[in-house]
Design a protein around this motif. Structure first.
Motif, short mmCIF file in Angstrom:
data_model
loop_
_atom_site.label_atom_id
_atom_site.label_comp_id
_atom_site.label_asym_id
_atom_site.label_seq_id
_atom_site.Cartn_x
_atom_site.Cartn_y
_atom_site.Cartn_z
N SER A 13 0.83 -1.21 0.00
CA SER A 13 0.00 0.00 0.00
C SER A 13 0.86 1.26 0.00
O SER A 13 0.46 2.29 -0.54
CB SER A 13 -0.99 -0.01 1.17
OG SER A 13 -0.32 -0.05 2.40
N ARG A 51 -7.12 9.58 -6.21
CA ARG A 51 -8.09 8.60 -5.69
C ARG A 51 -7.39 7.30 -5.30
O ARG A 51 -7.66 6.74 -4.23
CB ARG A 51 -9.16 8.34 -6.77
CG ARG A 51 -10.38 7.64 -6.23
CD ARG A 51 -11.49 7.54 -7.27
NE ARG A 51 -11.89 8.85 -7.77
CZ ARG A 51 -11.85 9.21 -9.07
NH1 ARG A 51 -11.47 8.35 -9.98
NH2 ARG A 51 -12.23 10.40 -9.44
N LYS A 54 -5.49 7.81 -2.13
CA LYS A 54 -6.40 7.89 -0.98
C LYS A 54 -6.83 6.50 -0.52
O LYS A 54 -6.77 6.19 0.67
CB LYS A 54 -7.62 8.74 -1.36
CG LYS A 54 -8.62 8.92 -0.25
CD LYS A 54 -9.76 9.84 -0.64
CE LYS A 54 -10.59 9.24 -1.73
NZ LYS A 54 -11.82 9.99 -2.02
N HIS A 55 -7.23 5.66 -1.46
CA HIS A 55 -7.69 4.32 -1.09
C HIS A 55 -6.54 3.43 -0.63
O HIS A 55 -6.70 2.63 0.30
CB HIS A 55 -8.46 3.69 -2.23
CG HIS A 55 -9.76 4.39 -2.51
ND1 HIS A 55 -10.72 4.61 -1.54
CD2 HIS A 55 -10.23 4.96 -3.63
CE1 HIS A 55 -11.73 5.26 -2.06
NE2 HIS A 55 -11.46 5.50 -3.33
N HIS A 58 -5.97 4.17 2.91
CA HIS A 58 -6.88 3.48 3.85
C HIS A 58 -6.32 2.12 4.23
O HIS A 58 -6.31 1.75 5.41
CB HIS A 58 -8.27 3.32 3.23
CG HIS A 58 -8.98 4.59 2.98
ND1 HIS A 58 -9.73 4.81 1.86
CD2 HIS A 58 -9.04 5.74 3.68
CE1 HIS A 58 -10.24 6.02 1.89
NE2 HIS A 58 -9.83 6.61 2.99
#
Length: 144
Positions: A13, A51, A54-55, A58
């Motif tokens: 990530s 986007r 951002k994900h 998370h």
């Protein structure tokens, strides 16, 4: 084994959070000289990267929380606290830096060059914040 899987997810990530922003750097030059008909394609790429980041963020936060719970580190470790502070700052920065600037460019205003410069500076500032967090995670310095 679970800890290693969480660590793998966490590192993956991070790559998804940082990597796409590097691709945007050369796109800035193309955006500056882009005709209105092509400009939307570049702006869509910027939106997609924001986007995706951002994900991925998370997943990064969730896996980081699980790593602290399952691992040998505590929330009181200075490098974790510093990373959380920078993370919160970067989230505020991400929300304010990219989407409003992209909208300004889309409006075809006379200030496109200034907005593109702002976008360019925002990419470098955000990458700097991400790299500081990466350094904290890898080096795990005792700050206090």
């Amino acid at each position: 084994m679970l800890y290693k899987l969480l660590l793998y997810i966490h590192i993956s990530s991070v790559i998804l959070s940082i990597g796409p922003f590097v691709v945007l750097i050369p796109m800035i030059g193309k955006l500056r000289s882009a005709e209105a008909s092509v400009q939307g394609i570049y702006l869509d790429a910027f939106r997609f990267v924001v986007r995706l980041s951002k994900h991925a963020g998370h997943v990064l936060v969730a896996s980081g929380i699980l790593l602290v719970i399952a691992g040998p580190w505590t929330w009181g470790a200075s490098w974790i606290a510093a990373t959380i502070f920078i993370l919160v700052s970067s989230l505020f920065f991400l929300a304010r830096a990219f989407s409003p600037t992209i909208r300004k460019i889309e409006e075809h205003s006379q200030k496109k060059e200034a907005a593109v410069r702002t976008l360019h500076r925002a990419i470098w500032m955000y990458l700097f914040l991400l790299m500081v967090m990466l350094w904290l995670m890898v080096a795990k310095p005792v700050l206090w």
